[in-house]
Design a protein around this motif. Sequence first.
Motif: not given
Length: 112
Positions: A30-47, A101-112
């Motif tokens: 992901v490139r650029g602060r704005h796009d990074i914020q959006e991507w991380v916001g989506g990922f962290l929406g499950g926590v 460097f992390m496997d985010p799969g467990p977070v994604v699976a647990a927050s689904s």
Amino acid sequence: MLEAADTDIARFFSLFADDCVFRLGNNEIVRGRHDIQEWVGGFLGGVTGLRHTVLEMWFEGEVTAVHADVTYTLHDGTSLTLPVVTRTRIREGQAHEYLIFMDPGPVVAASS
């Protein structure tokens, strides 16, 4: 940076350069602060929160590597702790490259 990620996400993103390059695990870059914020916001929406416990750090010039455990608090109140290494390139006080460097799969699976 990790302390800001744990306590003040707006301050965390203010540490990124406008043209920062970001990657979590095997996800696309992901490139650029704005796009990074959006991507991380989506990922962290499950926590509801996260906390990093730094185990060791390494510095060489403008590059920092941190080995940590990150604990995610899920919406149901349970928590999940995963090992992580971040590699950050800092120039003029801002992150220009932030690689996680992390496997985010467990977070994604647990927050689904």
